[in-house]
Design an enzyme around this catalytic site. Structure first.
Site, PDB file in Angstrom:
ATOM      1  N   ASP A  56       0.830  -1.206   0.000  1.00  0.00           N
ATOM      2  CA  ASP A  56       0.000   0.000   0.000  1.00  0.00           C
ATOM      3  C   ASP A  56       0.865   1.257   0.000  1.00  0.00           C
ATOM      4  OD1 ASP A  56      -2.858   0.461  -0.246  1.00  0.00           O
ATOM      5  OD2 ASP A  56      -2.652   1.703   1.530  1.00  0.00           O
ATOM      6  N   GLU A  92       0.890  11.190   4.825  1.00  0.00           N
ATOM      7  CA  GLU A  92       0.631   9.754   4.756  1.00  0.00           C
ATOM      8  C   GLU A  92       1.867   8.976   4.306  1.00  0.00           C
ATOM      9  OE1 GLU A  92      -3.348   8.699   3.625  1.00  0.00           O
ATOM     10  OE2 GLU A  92      -2.546   7.254   2.186  1.00  0.00           O
ATOM     11  N   GLU A 141     -10.808   6.548  -2.802  1.00  0.00           N
ATOM     12  CA  GLU A 141     -10.785   7.053  -1.420  1.00  0.00           C
ATOM     13  C   GLU A 141     -11.991   6.545  -0.621  1.00  0.00           C
ATOM     14  OE1 GLU A 141      -7.982   7.812  -0.722  1.00  0.00           O
ATOM     15  OE2 GLU A 141      -7.478   9.929  -0.933  1.00  0.00           O
ATOM     16  N   GLU A 207      -9.851  -3.140  -5.916  1.00  0.00           N
ATOM     17  CA  GLU A 207      -9.818  -3.058  -4.444  1.00  0.00           C
ATOM     18  C   GLU A 207      -9.933  -4.454  -3.832  1.00  0.00           C
ATOM     19  OE1 GLU A 207      -9.378  -0.643  -2.104  1.00  0.00           O
ATOM     20  OE2 GLU A 207      -8.858   0.746  -3.690  1.00  0.00           O
TER      21      GLU A 207
END
Ligand code: HMH
Length: 218
Positions: A56, A92, A141, A207
């Site tokens: 990720d 992040e 998102e 996803e």
């Protein structure tokens, strides 16, 4: 296969909420996964979690590049929300690096084919109209915002991860992305709206595949 929602009434334009309500099962597959429920119960294995973390990180690196391309295609009224996204992404990326150091993980690990597939998909969106990019950006998102909240409060050390994408500020940001995507869809042709729906479905598919990649780590 899916039933397209292009049996819509009159000239009403497509909205993000319609995408969610027309494809509830595909969206559930994208946002509900044993990876997440096992973070909630604490059953997830370290190698599964760490695989997700490293992959990720690389996803977010490319998502940051995607943000740059979406900004380049956006109307000036949409700049404010996207410019704020850069600030969040800056923090992040540093946070991912700190988490990797805490766990003694080497971030210079090759990207998994599934991560590459998702990043290539984002890169290819540059050829699509802004409305399509805006819908894909929102969907990406929104998937994490809903996915990390779905199982309910997580056991340690995972609550910090769930909170990053599940907190109220992030939820409000996803709502702003939704409004911008809806705004772009209002002036989009039928053809572009259909492209946007396909982008939403492709994000949902990727996803699910990304969770499965981490969950099936050796
Ligand atoms: C795979 N999807 C994936 N990773 C993320 N960090 C997000 C969405 C949210 O940015």
């Amino acid at each position: 296969m899916f039933t397209s929602l292009f049996i819509r009434l009159g000239s009403m334009s497509l909205t993000c909420q319609q995408l969610l309500t027309t494809h509830p099962h595909l969206w559930e597959d994208a946002t509900a996964h044993p990876f997440l429920t096992q973070c909630q119960t604490g059953e997830i294995a370290a190698n599964q979690f760490n695989t997700w973390l490293v992959q990720d990180y690389w996803f977010v690196v490319d998502f940051t590049r995607f943000t740059g391309r979406v900004l380049a295609a956006a109307p000036v009224q949409h700049f404010e929300v996207l410019l704020a996204a850069f600030g969040t992404l800056k923090e992040e990326l540093k946070w991912f690096q700190a988490k990797a150091t805490e766990r003694q993980l080497n971030l210079n690990t090759p990207q998994h084919p599934t991560c590459i597939e998702y990043c290539d998909y984002m890169a290819g969106l540059v050829a699509d109209p802004y409305a399509v990019q805006a819908v894909a950006y929102w969907a990406i998102e929104c998937a994490y915002n809903q996915g990390w909240q779905r199982p309910g409060p997580m056991s340690e050390p995972y609550s910090e991860f769930a909170d990053r994408w599940g907190n109220a500020g992030f939820t409000a940001y996803v709502k702003q992305l939704e409004q911008q995507a809806d705004d772009a869809l209002r002036s989009a042709s039928e053809e572009v709206q259909q492209q946007a729906e396909r982008a939403f479905l492709e994000v949902a598919r990727l996803e699910k595949k990304f969770w499965q990649m981490a969950f099936s780590a050796e």
